[in-house]
Design an enzyme around this catalytic site. Sequence first.
Site, PDB file in Angstrom:
ATOM      1  N   ASP A 537       0.799  -1.074  -0.135  1.00 48.06           N
ATOM      2  CA  ASP A 537       0.093  -0.174  -0.135  1.00 48.06           C
ATOM      3  C   ASP A 537       0.857   1.495   0.015  1.00 48.06           C
ATOM      4  OD1 ASP A 537      -2.519   1.578   0.218  1.00 48.06           O
ATOM      5  OD2 ASP A 537      -1.737   2.094   2.173  1.00 48.06           O
ATOM      6  N   HIS A 540       4.169   4.356  -3.648  1.00 47.41           N
ATOM      7  CA  HIS A 540       5.110   5.360  -4.105  1.00 47.41           C
ATOM      8  C   HIS A 540       5.634   6.599  -2.958  1.00 47.41           C
ATOM      9  CE1 HIS A 540       0.877   6.471  -3.668  1.00 47.41           C
ATOM     10  NE2 HIS A 540       1.125   7.824  -3.426  1.00 47.41           N
ATOM     11  N   ASP A 638     -10.362   1.886  -4.075  1.00 46.38           N
ATOM     12  CA  ASP A 638     -10.116   3.155  -3.648  1.00 46.38           C
ATOM     13  C   ASP A 638     -11.083   4.170  -4.331  1.00 46.38           C
ATOM     14  OD1 ASP A 638      -8.094   2.484  -1.711  1.00 46.38           O
ATOM     15  OD2 ASP A 638      -6.813   2.237  -3.275  1.00 46.38           O
TER      16      ASP A 638
END
Length: 1553
Positions: A537, A540, A638
């Site tokens: 999760d 980035h 999401d």
Amino acid sequence: MDLYSATSLKRVITLADGENLSSQLYRLEKGQILQFRLGPSLFGKNIKLFCNLPVKDAEFLRDGYRLLQWMSDCTNTSDDTALFIDLETNLSGSFHFYFTYGSEKPSLETAKGSGYFLVDPVLKVGPNDEVLPLNCIQCQTVLSKCLGPLPSWKGKLRVAMESGYNVIHFTPVQRLGGSRSAYSIRNQLQTNPSFNVGDKKHTVEDVGKLIDEMKLEWNVLSICDIVLNHTANEADWLLDHPEAGYNLDNAPYLRPAYLLDRVLHHLAVDIGAGKYKDKGLEGEACTEEHLSVVRSILLDDLLPAVRIEELSMVNPEELTRQFCELARNRGAFPYSSQLDHLAIIQNPDFKRFSSTVDIEAALRIHNIQRPNCQTEEERIAESGQWLKENLISLNEAKKSEIWSHLHAAVSNVLAGMRYQRLQHDGPLIKEVSATHPLVPQYFYQAFPEASLEEEEEMMKEKGEHILAHNGWVIGDDPLRNFAKPGTLVYLRRELIAWGDSVKLRYGEKAEDSPFLWEHMRKYVEEVAKNFHGIRLDNCHSTPIHVAEYLIDCARRVRPDLFVIAELFTNSDAIDNVFVNRLGITSLIREAMAAHDSHEQGRLIYRFGGDPVGAFFQPPIRPLVPSIAHAIFMDVTHDNPSPAEKRTMYDMIASSALVAMAFCATGSNRGYDELVPHHIHVVNEERTYASWSEEVAPAPGLVSLDCGIIRVKKALNDLHFYLGRNGYNQVFVDQMNPDVVAVTRHNPNTHKSVILVSHTVFNHLSNGPKFLRPLKLQGHVDEVLFECRIKHKKDEDNSRHVGKPLEFVKDPTIINGTDEYEVNFRKNVQVFESEIFNRVVTGDDTEELDWKDFPPGSIVAVTVSLHPGSLAAISQARQIIQTLPTKYVIKQESTVSSKKSEEFYDIVSKLSLADMNIALFRCKEEETDSGRPGTYDIPGFGPLVYCGLQGLLSLLSEIRPKNDLGHPLCGNLRDGNWMLGYVTDRLKANEGTFALGDWLSRNLQPLYNIPRYLIPAYFDAIITGVYLALLKQTWNLMNRFVKEGSTFVKALALASIQFCGMVRTAPLPFLSPNLKDPKPEIKAVGGQKYQDCITISAGLPHFSTGYVRNWGRDTFISLRGLLLLNGRFNEARYIILGFAACLRHGLIPNLLDGGLKARYNCRDAVWWWLKCIKEYIEEAPEGKDILDDLVSRLYPTDDASPLPQGVRDQPLKEVMQEAVQRHFQGISFRERGAGYAIDSHMTNEGFNVRVGVDWQTGFVYGGNLHNCGTWMDKMGSSEKAGTRGKPASPRDGSAIELVGLSRCIVGWLASCFDSGIYPYEGVSRADSEGNMVTWTYRDWANKIDSNFEKLFFIDIEPNPYERRPDLIHRRGMYKDTLGSEHPWADYQFRPNIAVAMVVAPEMFNPHNAWVCLGNMEQILLGQLGMKTLDPSDWAYRGDYDNANDSADPTVAHGFNYHMGPEWLWPIGFFLRAKLHFAELIGGEEELQRSIGRVKEILSKHFVTVQTSYWRSLPELTNRDGRPCHHSCPAQAWSISCVLEVLQKLEELEARQPV
């Protein structure tokens, strides 16, 4: 894989100097062989390659690099083009390699290049560990917190299995924080208490048992999120280990941002309390006017009052006081104009007015002598005042800087409020209070709030418990830590903050935060132990070095770990950095990111699969960079439901398109049940429904007929079937703006599945759009399924109700809408379809016309080829199996051994002369034989060769890229012209007739296969034939080639280009009395010709007629093209053929069959003699050629040409005549002198004069009106005044001719001594009639004794130098001696290298080495040697034969040899360098020079491998730029480079293995 796979799955990475491949992704399947090769930029360097892939069964250590050992695939183990390393990929994950060279100690820091390769995991399911291919994955996401107590999970998760999913993605199963966000974890080592039942507490191990059951019973794998970047605010361990977060003690640079954060908090509380009613803020902020008021309050009232800038300011009074004290003790500095500049040094604790400056710099600047001051105290006071004013100015600048950040912060605050409170796609919050602040808080504090002033004190006293929240920064560099020192993200309010989670602070290594690293290691290993994969999760924003370490830990627990992640970098290159370093298997990609159906179709094509009709690929091929493997989701957990962003009608349509992608696919639980809203990861607290077998299940249950589950199962089953059964080719067809057709094609069976989807991205349709019929090559077997969706109240399907009208949320169960009905039919015959009408349009094509295909509909059909097409394909595959391409083909019928034997028998009978026809022949050569020229491809142009190489040069570019849009492929699809061309030209030649006939018969199946398949099958057959011809070509050559490297074989193949039979350019007939072997005499059309090749000087300009056979070019080329390749008989014929034409002691410059020969060159005869020497030294029983009979055409200078066999002489007598005539002196005027034989030459130029200088032994000749050496450009421009003027006469003694003559006379002396040559020397009468005799040994000694003193221009002046005034460069040898233009002697040209190689005895090694150094520095170009020193007044580096200017230096290409970079001299330069290196510096210098030679040759390797001509050019313009007026394929260019490779092999054979 099947047809497109190979018996040995091997992929090749070619290393390049200085290339860092960290942003290139190279994917491999486990078990494949990765082969490393050296790229040309690394030739000549001692490369050490290291990799951290461990040996089999060893543990992976990221820094555990091992040195890999190079191997060689040729007998010369030092040939860099033959070196390779094979690495078996026995472990999944990402692995790094780097290489070094040179004297530095090998390490990552000294690496000269590096990269990664990713090995996919092997996933297995079921009791028998059946492999689940990555492209067969169908994954469904569930929110773990919505599964309820663990005992109830199986019924809820069964919904995924029954819906056709084979992977379930669980959000974190650990204990959650107070927000109940699925990703805010309170304790990473405890499970969510909501999984418990009563007193029974369930652990992750209990979850793991269920996971194992699903794998064994359902063939379903499971993955779980790991969250590494943050933890819940309420994490108990944070109280004991606040150092694990970014707090105000370990990150005091965040204190200004904290004060701003508290200002915003208190403002929200005050607005909620009604403090700003008078300004129009009555507990709400939901209009632009409200936002303007907030801006005014912040910028005009609150921020000026809190004075955040003071945390970065200095105290001018205090610093001035310190300054004055120091000034009293130091005394004044002298004034200097080179003043330092003061800058504020930030106080590390960010205390008000506690920053400082460099006080020493302040003293240098301000504590200076001040003549206007009367006393020292007065001087100090004035200096202090100057400093104070400077400090006040610095404070003002700092204030301005801080306020610029605060203005940005306020703008970002307002932007956040606008989204939250005003925008239609936001939550539209109105209330302002502590519960609903203006914006999310940036900091968490575990104690009650206080006043702003008190909080500033707590910032100092309790700072370790004030922690920064995590979040993400739009458009930020994902590799940057936005909370590190120096950051302004928090102050400028650029963070989209997650107010329920604290950002974790790992530091750079485990020692920086020992508890955190250990805690997270246990967490990750526990997840990896119990789940088959992980989803990383917030990948980035996770520190990449932390993720590396923890995923390595996870892989030690589960080696075949499936790792997925979602990245928001908007850059494939940055994505690849994460994928490479972390070993991510698949990246999550969203169909919802597409703004229309065209973009969605593009994503399907982008994420995997070859194009339909793709080329067969060779078993060993380059490992090409790819994009990350995708897990393509119709929606992720999401994001909002498509019902919110698109329409309910699109849910089936878009899912169907996703299912056709050749990659992993996925969805979110609720999508299939038609949940029309976002199942929110934070707010959702209801549980999922469980599975029921009932048609109409009770509340809280779902069955196959709920929502679109039945449709989704069919789509998932189809996706799995296509992936499992080799449907790896994809075609996406945009049929109209809303309708997309996706084809998945099986290249093995040539069956296809075509799915057509009518998408509905917008709520309203603009009315019916034209939809063209679906055209198919083949016939439709059946309609797999067809499906339509509509709202139950839309009885006539006209209203298109895009959103539910009456949906009601269930209070405890996540429920979908039941307002839509789905009409789904499976396995329907076409005539029964409600969507299609079948229209048959041809023998092998069908059309499906549309009956009724409303928005939201999908239909899938299976298509097979007609029996005739399948039979033709079966025949084509049998043919391919006979060829050396090694494709593995599933074929019911076996290959006929008779068919294979026939083909290889035909190939085995082909000669190298036949190969010239089969593989090469330029247009001019082909038309010379009466055939059409090269094949002209519409939209592309003509091929360079008529033979197979013309096609293969192009196909080798098209095939790896599967460029089916290339005009060549279009031409093959459009008609059979190319097939006929290939076979007809081969059948037109006797030697290749059998091959042409075989090809004609075996290309016949291609006439009966679907047109879209022809490029692939044509390429497979033609490439197979081509490879067989190459193998036969090399087998007909000697060991040097047969066992040689890729480079050697490429040059040897190129030699075939020039050696062929052209009827307009024959060799003179050899003597009929010549002993065998001798060429066969054949007759065509009543005309006899000799079956003997000649050598073209260059293609295409010197390929036919009188311009083909040049004496000089022939014999410069003969050793490399014929002798080194073992073609001794053909070399013998050419030597004897030219010997037949000896006249005036010369052999022809232009042969022209011998009957029209021109004798206007002085050097060809010496190259001819040199080739005889080399033939004797290299051919078996080579000395026998001396006794071979030469049928003299011109036994005397004035004789008319004689028929063959009338006057025969042994070759040794002809040789002696040639040398004797030189010694006696040659003087004649060319026959037919005048315009007829040379339209440019002046009258004096036809006078030929050659002789030997009695004083020096040097041969000389020529005059200013002709050019008798290889630099033979004759001026031809009237406009420029160069007509009849040679550009480079090189009269006198040309250096390479002196070298060649020294080579020959020295050799003849040895031959005489050994008894194989009967003549000891030469003789002539002097001016007084006395006979003068020189033995060859005398002659050689005379040359040796004079050469250095007359040719070398020493660094120091030489007393023998005739014209020191003309010297403009020293450390070189003259180009000529005794030229009528004295300055020409002193021109620096590459001809020196020829003399060095052929007669090294003449040279002083030291002088030669100095000269070679200058040649390398000054004359060496990219591919060739500059033909003139660039500093020479006459240098012109760019050749343009079409130049029609009045510039005499370049008009009509006058500068042909005045600077352009010719290739053939480089061969002699490199051989000279190798020779003299050992003499000068022994083995060490030799090895250094060998490396340098390989480095130089790397460019030639690239050129010969990539040029369409598969050759080396005649010359280039300056700095290696292409010269379009030269030959792209030149015989001596190939020959001379091949000679260097032979020399390298010879030298390296001396080295110990």
